[in-house]
Design an enzyme around this catalytic site. Structure first.
Site, mmCIF file in Angstrom:
data_model
loop_
_atom_site.group_PDB
_atom_site.id
_atom_site.type_symbol
_atom_site.label_atom_id
_atom_site.label_comp_id
_atom_site.label_asym_id
_atom_site.label_seq_id
_atom_site.Cartn_x
_atom_site.Cartn_y
_atom_site.Cartn_z
ATOM 1 N N ASP A 1 10.776 -5.416 8.397
ATOM 2 C CA ASP A 1 9.724 -5.167 9.380
ATOM 3 C C ASP A 1 9.568 -6.455 10.176
ATOM 4 O O ASP A 1 10.526 -7.225 10.285
ATOM 5 C CB ASP A 1 8.421 -4.751 8.676
ATOM 6 N N VAL B 1 0.852 -1.190 0.000
ATOM 7 C CA VAL B 1 0.000 0.000 0.000
ATOM 8 C C VAL B 1 0.887 1.238 0.000
ATOM 9 O O VAL B 1 1.812 1.357 0.806
ATOM 10 C CB VAL B 1 -0.948 0.011 1.218
ATOM 11 N N GLY C 1 4.655 4.050 2.817
ATOM 12 C CA GLY C 1 4.178 2.814 2.212
ATOM 13 C C GLY C 1 4.355 1.666 3.190
ATOM 14 O O GLY C 1 5.084 1.790 4.178
ATOM 15 N N LYS C 2 3.691 0.556 2.948
ATOM 16 C CA LYS C 2 3.845 -0.613 3.805
ATOM 17 C C LYS C 2 3.284 -1.820 3.081
ATOM 18 O O LYS C 2 2.470 -1.694 2.162
ATOM 19 C CB LYS C 2 3.092 -0.428 5.117
ATOM 20 N N GLY C 3 3.700 -3.004 3.509
ATOM 21 C CA GLY C 3 3.176 -4.201 2.865
ATOM 22 C C GLY C 3 3.727 -5.454 3.496
ATOM 23 O O GLY C 3 4.279 -5.429 4.596
#
Length: 437
Positions: free
Chosen positions: A162, A76, A121-123
């Site tokens: 992460d 995202v 952003g991240k995912g």
């Protein structure tokens, strides 16, 4: 199969029962509260309340036994008004689109607050990495990278480690991405990810940057309040990279680790747990703190109620809630994880006079370290550890002072102060540039 949702897609409003949906509710309530505080322009509020892009990829990977398994990965991209999207990739069963949305929004505020030229952003991939071999995880990672294709890139979207990902994961992503570029362009794409191993374009000190930032935030808070860390008791939830390094540096300042909780169990010793002894034990105990000889096991539900001065939630989101917040004895919560305190829990803590150093400030040492690595790769430089730590110290101090002063001057809690500063910086960028076309 790759699904790319339309640009500027609104997050879906679902039930609040699932923890990950709660995270989205939390970040939106935090955003709305800060937006009200600064009287954010209505048009910019509309833009920042939604995500720019949401990428879902379903991809096959051959397992060690020859069977093919299908995995679902997410990325995202919330906002890039200040620069390329930046944020981690996590491998965990709770990963889904709502979790990625919430975490991407937090990254936007975090990079803005730190004064970095990044967006958020991240995912990640929905899986339990303990169920797969190293070879399988490598194939899963490389196939995920290939599936994401040009949705990531060193000047577009830069992933990092992460939960349950590390420097090895980043090395696989970098190698896969670089291998898909034309030969003459491969080395110029090394900074497609940060958090790489030292020998593969990584930054010395990146491994400890997040935990060191958590420690610095606590240290700066103590200095502002004329307190000494010597003899202070602290507890840590999560003894991975962040929890370990935060504890390591706090112990050096004379603070005493009295309890730890991880995914496998909870332990305490009010006389003190030696950080290095526990770390060495986890290395020979499959990463677990369970049965550590110099501490006794405790019930999981009692962890946050233990007697201590400082609590560091450094695991997953939604750990401190209205149910356990009334029983917390710590006077300072330093958020090493993203979103560990939900909105209802935070209200209880603030009403009780407990200070919270918010995640977008407290754990921002990681993204600051990532920025240094990105610059190092981009400029073809090599920075030494002492230089990195000094730069990190300076950057974290600047951010902490801004938040602390804003909090005092405006009479708001530190999270509201941090959000206000972060959002105002983005608002200024939109006002100066306008909206295309």
């Amino acid at each position: 199969m790759t699904t790319i949702t339309a640009e500027l897609k609104k997050p879906s409003k679902k039930s609040k029962k699932a923890p990950v949906r709660g995270m989205m509710d939390n970040v939106m309530e935090q955003f709305e509260s800060a937006a009200d505080q600064i009287n954010l322009h209505p048009n910019i509020r509309k833009i920042l309340s939604i995500t720019n892009n949401e990428i879902i990829v379903n991809f096959p990977v051959k397992m060690d036994n020859g069977e093919v398994e299908i995995f679902t990965g997410y990325r995202v991209q919330h906002n890039n008004a200040l620069g390329p999207y930046k944020g981690g990739l996590r491998y965990h069963p709770t990963v889904d689109i709502d979790a990625a949305r919430a975490l991407a929004m937090w990254m936007t505020w975090k990079t803005s607050l730190a004064g970095l030229p990044y967006g958020g952003g991240k995912g990640g991939i929905k899986l339990d990495p303990t169920k797969y071999s190293k070879g399988e995880l490598e194939r899963i990672t490389r196939r995920f990278t290939f599936a994401l294709a040009d949705n990531i890139g060193p000047e577009h979207d830069i992933p990092a480690p992460d939960v349950n990902t590390n420097s090895q994961t980043m090395a696989w992503i970098a190698d896969t991405y670089m291998s898909t570029r034309p030969p003459a362009e491969r080395t110029a794409n090394q900074h497609v990810v940060t958090g790489k191993p030292d020998g593969s374009g990584g930054l010395e000190g990146r491994d400890r940057a997040t935990g060191y930032g958590v420690y610095l935030s606590i240290k700066f808070w103590a200095e502002k309040n004329n307190k000494s860390l010597n003899g202070k008791k602290f507890i840590v939830q999560g003894f991975g990279n962040v929890g370990y390094w935060a504890a390591h540096f706090l112990e050096k300042d004379g603070a005493k680790l009295v309890a730890v909780q991880d995914a496998y169990g909870s332990i305490q010793n009010q006389k003190g747990i030696k950080v290095e002894d526990l770390f060495k034990y986890t290395q020979i105990n499959d990463g677990s703190i369970v049965d550590f000889p110099n501490a006794k096991p405790i019930d999981k539900s009692k962890f946050f109620t233990l007697d201590c001065d400082i609590c560091i939630p450094a695991a997953l989101g939604n750990q401190i809630t209205k149910d356990n917040a009334p029983k917390i004895k710590a006077r300072l919560i330093a958020e090493g994880a993203n979103g560990p305190t939900n909105v209802e829990g935070e209200k209880v803590l603030l009403d009780r006079g407990i200070t919270i150093i918010p995640d977008i400030l407290c754990n921002s040492g990681g993204v600051v370290g990532s920025y240094f690595e990105w610059l190092q790769n981009r400029n073809g430089e090599l920075w030494q550890l002492d230089e990195v730590m000094a730069k990190l110290d300076k950057k974290m101090k600047e951010s902490f002072d801004k938040v602390f002063d804003y909090s005092k001057n405006e009479g708001v809690d530190m999270r509201t102060a941090a959000f206000c500063i972060a959002i105002e910086r983005i608002e200024k960028a939109y006002i100066q540039r306008g909206i295309f076309p």
